[in-house]
Design an enzyme around this catalytic site. Structure first.
Site, PDB file in Angstrom:
ATOM      1  N   LYS A 183       0.825  -1.207   0.000  1.00  0.00           N
ATOM      2  CA  LYS A 183       0.000   0.000   0.000  1.00  0.00           C
ATOM      3  C   LYS A 183       0.870   1.273   0.000  1.00  0.00           C
ATOM      4  O   LYS A 183       2.092   1.188   0.019  1.00  0.00           O
ATOM      5  CB  LYS A 183      -0.936  -0.027   1.215  1.00  0.00           C
ATOM      6  CG  LYS A 183      -2.058  -1.064   1.083  1.00  0.00           C
ATOM      7  CD  LYS A 183      -2.984  -0.751  -0.079  1.00  0.00           C
ATOM      8  CE  LYS A 183      -4.236  -1.598  -0.120  1.00  0.00           C
ATOM      9  NZ  LYS A 183      -4.047  -3.038  -0.230  1.00  0.00           N
TER      10      LYS A 183
HETATM   11  C1  LIG Z   1     -10.095  -2.150  -1.474  1.00  0.00           C
HETATM   12  C2  LIG Z   1      -9.459  -2.923  -0.363  1.00  0.00           C
HETATM   13  N1  LIG Z   1     -10.150  -3.146   0.756  1.00  0.00           N
HETATM   14  C3  LIG Z   1      -9.629  -3.817   1.787  1.00  0.00           C
HETATM   15  C4  LIG Z   1      -8.349  -4.329   1.740  1.00  0.00           C
HETATM   16  C5  LIG Z   1      -7.855  -5.140   2.889  1.00  0.00           C
HETATM   17  O1  LIG Z   1      -6.671  -4.700   3.425  1.00  0.00           O
HETATM   18  P1  LIG Z   1      -5.625  -5.748   4.051  1.00  0.00           P
HETATM   19  O2  LIG Z   1      -4.948  -6.428   2.926  1.00  0.00           O
HETATM   20  O3  LIG Z   1      -4.703  -4.864   4.829  1.00  0.00           O
HETATM   21  O4  LIG Z   1      -6.392  -6.668   4.911  1.00  0.00           O
HETATM   22  C6  LIG Z   1      -7.576  -4.115   0.589  1.00  0.00           C
HETATM   23  C7  LIG Z   1      -6.208  -4.657   0.515  1.00  0.00           C
HETATM   24  O5  LIG Z   1      -5.672  -5.030  -0.448  1.00  0.00           O
HETATM   25  C8  LIG Z   1      -8.145  -3.407  -0.493  1.00  0.00           C
HETATM   26  O6  LIG Z   1      -7.460  -3.219  -1.616  1.00  0.00           O
END
Ligand SMILES: Cc1ncc(COP(=O)(O)O)c(C=O)c1O
Length: 372
Positions: A183
């Site tokens: 990210k």
């Molecule tokens: C649009 C979106 N929502 C939620 C998430 C979830 O985040 P995490 O991977 O930190 O659990 C991501 C992660 O890739 C995402 O791209």
């Protein structure tokens, strides 16, 4: 020839040193480093709201909904085109994710379609800041106010972005970020919930530590809760000092990372402008730090282009397949724009270590295929 990575964790000696410092201090779990990272995030965003760090963005979304008392029998509106994490976080509460169509120009939740899917059971809406864009949030908040819904912003892509002159995360009901490995900044894995609802923040702080009341305060003082009480369901979702130490170092680099991501996006938009069969999303690029750079391949050759790029050692991706087509989340209705975009969306390499030379290779290969 090197492989051009689609995305990448951009970490260096500073993060390695920070990890070693935590290891040397002898406590890797949740303590002062997490408290410090939360304060630094609030400072960077310029927010008075509460910042609560957790171990993934998915956990942030799950806890936000759970602590809003959303659960079995409830429904949450969500755009079909998002990472499956948004859907799973809703489903994890026992509530039903209600897949909505998206707009073709911005891949943002289509409120006209969402309005059709409202029922007495609808409790919340989860707009997704797709490709870091959140310019249509005013309309979402107006919609939520009319229909009495809570808003949980999935801002996983949007750390460092601006809306109406203020950073995303400074205004709104509940905003959730992800700090996973690729990210805009990372803490290894990780995430944060931000809210001005003090009671909700208190619930979330407890819920990230198995529901143990006020355990956060104890841990920030280097203590443990030996005598404790639990009143709600909780999870083991807290962030560790190890993760927070990485996050703090990343935060020092966020402006540099953001500038580079923005420069790469400007170069893509110049290099691919006017190409037949390729369309940009209609995003306000001046305000956003792009987590992914997405184009639409509108001439039916998206999959061929992906094959060709891969054969030239250039990684590319699809963000995302429509979730309402997945077995577990299948809907009895179709969502025409999401289904069309599911065949058109293509993500090109973008990360803070992408060299302009590698980017030129990407642009040249896309131009070659689409011109043929
Ligand atoms: C649009 C979106 N929502 C939620 C998430 C979830 O985040 P995490 O991977 O930190 O659990 C991501 C992660 O890739 C995402 O791209």
């Amino acid at each position: 020839m090197n492989t051009v990575r689609l995305s990448k964790s951009c970490v260096g000696q500073e993060e390695k040193d920070a990890v070693c410092r935590v290891i040397d201090a002898g406590y890797l779990g949740m303590g002062k480093d997490v408290q410090l990272f939360e304060e630094e995030i609030a400072d960077y965003l310029g927010t008075e709201l509460e910042v609560i760090c957790v171990n993934t963005g998915t956990a942030a979304l799950h806890l936000a909904l759970l602590c809003l008392d959303i659960g079995s029998g409830d429904e949450v509106l969500v755009p079909s085109i998002t990472y499956v994490a948004s859907f799973q976080a809703i489903a994890a509460t026992g509530a039903k994710p209600i897949a909505c169509d998206v707009t073709a120009d911005r891949v943002f939740i289509d409120l006209e379609d969402a309005a059709k899917r409202l029922t007495k059971r609808t409790k919340a809406i989860m707009p997704v800041h797709y490709a870091s864009d959140s310019q249509s949030m005013d309309a979402v908040y107006a919609f939520a106010a009319i229909h009495g819904l809570r808003v949980v912003e999935d801002a996983a892509h949007a750390f460092g972005c601006v809306r109406h002159g203020a950073r995303v995360g400074t205004v709104g009901d509940v905003i959730c970020f992800s700090f996973d490995g690729i990210k805009n900044i990372t803490s290894g894995e990780g995430g944060a919930v931000i809210t001005g609802d003090i009671e909700l923040a208190r619930r979330i702080k407890d819920a990230r530590l198995l529901g143990v009341e006020k355990d956060t305060d104890k841990r920030y003082q280097g203590q443990r809760s030996w005598s404790l009480d639990v009143k709600h369901q909780g999870y083991r979702y807290h962030m560790s000092n190890l993760m927070a130490a990485i996050g703090s170092e990343q935060l020092k680099k966020v402006n540099k990372f953001s500038e580079h991501r923005k420069a790469c996006v400007t170069r893509y938009r110049a290099g691919l402008a006017g190409v037949k069969g390729l369309a940009f999303l209609d995003l306000n690029y001046a305000d956003i730090v792009s987590h992914i750079f997405v184009v639409r391949i509108t001439d039916g050759r998206r999959d061929r282009l992906m094959e060709r790029l891969r054969s030239k050692k250039i990684e590319c991706g699809i963000h995302y397949m429509p979730n309402h087509l997945l077995d577990y989340f299948k809907t009895p209705y179709s969502l025409p724009t999401a289904e069309m975009l599911g065949c058109e969306l293509l993500s090109l390499p973008l990360h803070a270590d992408l060299s302009f030379a590698d980017q030129d290779r990407v642009i040249a290969e896309v131009l070659k295929l689409l011109a043929s």
